[in-house]
Write an enzyme that holds these catalytic residues in place. Structure first.
Site, short mmCIF file in Angstrom:
data_model
loop_
_atom_site.label_atom_id
_atom_site.label_comp_id
_atom_site.label_asym_id
_atom_site.label_seq_id
_atom_site.Cartn_x
_atom_site.Cartn_y
_atom_site.Cartn_z
N GLN A 1 0.97 6.55 0.73
CA GLN A 1 1.75 7.61 1.38
C GLN A 1 3.23 7.54 1.05
OE1 GLN A 1 0.26 10.03 2.82
NE2 GLN A 1 -1.76 9.20 3.29
N LYS B 1 -3.28 12.22 -3.99
CA LYS B 1 -2.29 12.46 -2.93
C LYS B 1 -0.94 12.87 -3.51
CE LYS B 1 -4.40 8.94 0.00
NZ LYS B 1 -5.08 9.68 1.07
N ASP C 1 0.88 -1.17 0.00
CA ASP C 1 0.00 0.00 0.00
C ASP C 1 0.92 1.22 0.00
OD1 ASP C 1 -2.57 1.29 2.29
OD2 ASP C 1 -1.40 2.25 0.69
N CYS D 1 -8.68 6.48 9.39
CA CYS D 1 -9.00 5.16 8.82
C CYS D 1 -8.02 4.08 9.32
CB CYS D 1 -8.98 5.19 7.30
SG CYS D 1 -10.07 6.41 6.59
C1 C6P Z 1 -2.01 4.36 3.75
C2 C6P Z 1 -3.28 4.62 3.01
N1 C6P Z 1 -3.84 3.61 2.30
C3 C6P Z 1 -5.00 3.81 1.61
C4 C6P Z 1 -5.63 5.04 1.60
C5 C6P Z 1 -6.90 5.19 0.80
O1 C6P Z 1 -6.71 6.13 -0.24
P1 C6P Z 1 -8.00 6.53 -1.13
O2 C6P Z 1 -7.49 7.47 -2.17
O3 C6P Z 1 -8.96 7.20 -0.16
O4 C6P Z 1 -8.57 5.24 -1.67
C6 C6P Z 1 -5.07 6.11 2.33
C7 C6P Z 1 -5.75 7.45 2.37
N2 C6P Z 1 -5.65 8.04 3.67
C8 C6P Z 1 -6.30 9.31 3.89
C9 C6P Z 1 -7.80 9.17 3.92
S1 C6P Z 1 -8.32 8.14 5.24
C10 C6P Z 1 -5.77 9.93 5.19
O5 C6P Z 1 -6.27 10.99 5.57
O6 C6P Z 1 -4.83 9.34 5.77
C11 C6P Z 1 -3.87 5.89 3.03
O7 C6P Z 1 -3.30 6.89 3.75
#
Ligand code: C6P
Length: 409
Positions: free
Chosen positions: A205, A228, A202, A367
């Site tokens: 980040q 991001k 994943d 999350c």
């Molecule tokens: C490590 C990690 N893995 C998956 C996601 C999901 O990304 P999406 O584009 O929403 O599908 C995120 C997105 N974290 C945002 C929204 S909760 C945060 O504020 O930290 C993430 O940080």
């Protein structure tokens, strides 16, 4: 490498000039989503102004132009992450979450069964954790979680114990969106491969914030989101090794993803279109390619160092007071974010007070509710940095935290 020219970069982000009650915005919620530079906004506008059309279809000029731009965007993203297989190894999805679900449904639901194990970590985002947790429930497989140390790092001794010949998938976050921990994903991949398990990274980040080379990591799958990394929302990427993507069946059916359809059966299109059913994320994909150019022009190593400096400065300034707990490793060994709590102030109260000073951070569980259970915190405040943030903005964060501390003490 010389530091970023932040002033010049900020020129590309008019949103950063916004003021609330005559106070200039301090945007420190980049782990949630980053802002969009003018070159990327212009790319989107130019598409809709000049060559908007559906792709892989029509033989008219507009469709040709849109198709070529969309297809070449896959090549550009492949280059950005070091995928030598090019577009065949890069699938455009809606976001990181959908990228994880693609593998969970197209591979997990088909291949996993009772006795099989999925190894995650305690610091996983819900996109990874809930997805594999539910696939395990539906297939009879079992999820196991690599614990974290007191410093918020992965316990790699435990990892070597937990990953066994029963493991079919190791799925781990590269940089934690709550702890800032940078996980040894190459080492995890090697352990997974020693046990003939797949490695899913994943990278939501990490791809936006540092140089990521999927082949150096030897990831079998890797996921991230365009929003991001200076791109628009509505675009995510799933990288997969070509031979694995070839071996999997799609899980979303319809147009684009087929070569031949009869009433009896259908044959699938070639990679990556086999996994891109229906009208795809055309403008978003083209814009993501522009975002890759924008970031590469700055330099990923310089971006990583810039964020690390801000995170270390924020860590040091916040922990000047002993009523602040910052979660995760020391300030000089983390990604560009700090999640913290102030003893006398609930994270939600803190973020709303900071908002009164036009300082935008996140408060909540980010999350990662199971991780917060491990941390013994119901919520945390989080400041996350990017290419357009400055030390002065960190000072404003700390001043606003001090205001909150006064208010609540
Ligand atoms: C490590 C990690 N893995 C998956 C996601 C999901 O990304 P999406 O584009 O929403 O599908 C995120 C997105 N974290 C945002 C929204 S909760 C945060 O504020 O930290 C993430 O940080």
């Amino acid at each position: 490498a010389e530091p970023l020219n932040v002033e010049a970069i900020r020129e590309d982000f008019p949103i950063l000039q916004r003021e609330f009650d005559d106070t200039q915005l301090v945007y420190l919620d980049n782990a949630a989503t980053t802002q969009t530079p003018e070159p990327v906004v212009e790319t989107i506008a130019d598409y809709y102004r000049r060559y908007n059309a559906n792709v892989h279809r029509g033989i008219h000029q507009l469709s040709q132009e849109a198709s070529i731009a969309y297809e070449e965007a896959h090549d550009r993203v492949a280059e950005f992450i070091g995928a030598s297989g090019g577009r065949e190894e890069v699938i455009f999805t809606k976001n990181t979450t959908e990228s994880v679900n693609l593998v969970a449904y197209a591979w997990g639901l088909e291949e996993l069964g009772p006795g099989d194990e999925i190894v995650l970590t305690e610091m996983e985002h819900h996109a990874n954790l809930v997805t594999w947790q539910q696939i395990a429930k539906r297939t009879g497989a079992e999820c196991k979680y690599i614990p974290i140390t007191d410093e918020g790092r992965l316990d790699m001794d435990a990892a070597r114990e937990l990953i066994t010949d029963e493991t079919e998938m190791v799925a781990a976050v590269h940089v934690s969106n709550t702890l800032g921990t940078v996980n040894p994903v190459s080492e995890l991949a090697a352990i997974a491969h020693d046990h003939d398990a797949y490695m899913f990274v994943d990278a939501a980040q990490s791809v936006p914030n540092r140089s990521v080379d999927v082949e150096a990591i030897d990831a079998d799958f890797l996921a991230f989101s365009g929003h991001k990394m200076c791109g628009p929302t509505g675009i995510g990427v799933l990288y997969g090794k070509q031979h694995i993507l070839e071996s999997m069946e799609p899980y979303l059916y319809g147009g684009e993803m087929i070569l031949k359809v009869t009433f009896e059966d259908s044959k699938w299109n070639e990679l990556p279109w086999k996994y891109e059913a229906g009208t795809p994320v055309i403008s978003q994909g083209i814009a993501l390619a522009e975002a890759c150019d924008y970031l590469d022009d700055i330099g990923m190593d310089r971006i990583e160092r810039h964020e690390a400096r801000l995170a270390e400065y924020a860590y040091d300034r916040l922990t000047e007071h002993d009523d602040v707990e910052v979660y995760g490793p020391p300030g000089d060994d983390r990604g560009g974010l700090v999640a913290f709590n102030v003893d006398s102030v609930h994270a939600h109260d803190l973020s709303s007070i900071l908002n009164d000073s036009a300082v935008a951070i996140r408060a909540g569980d980010h999350c990662t509710q199971p991780l917060h259970d491990v941390l013994g915190a119901t919520a945390s405040a989080r400041a996350s940095f990017y290419i357009y943030n400055t030390k002065t903005e960190v000072d404003k964060l700390v001043e606003a935290v001090d205001d909150a501390r006064q208010l609540f003490s």
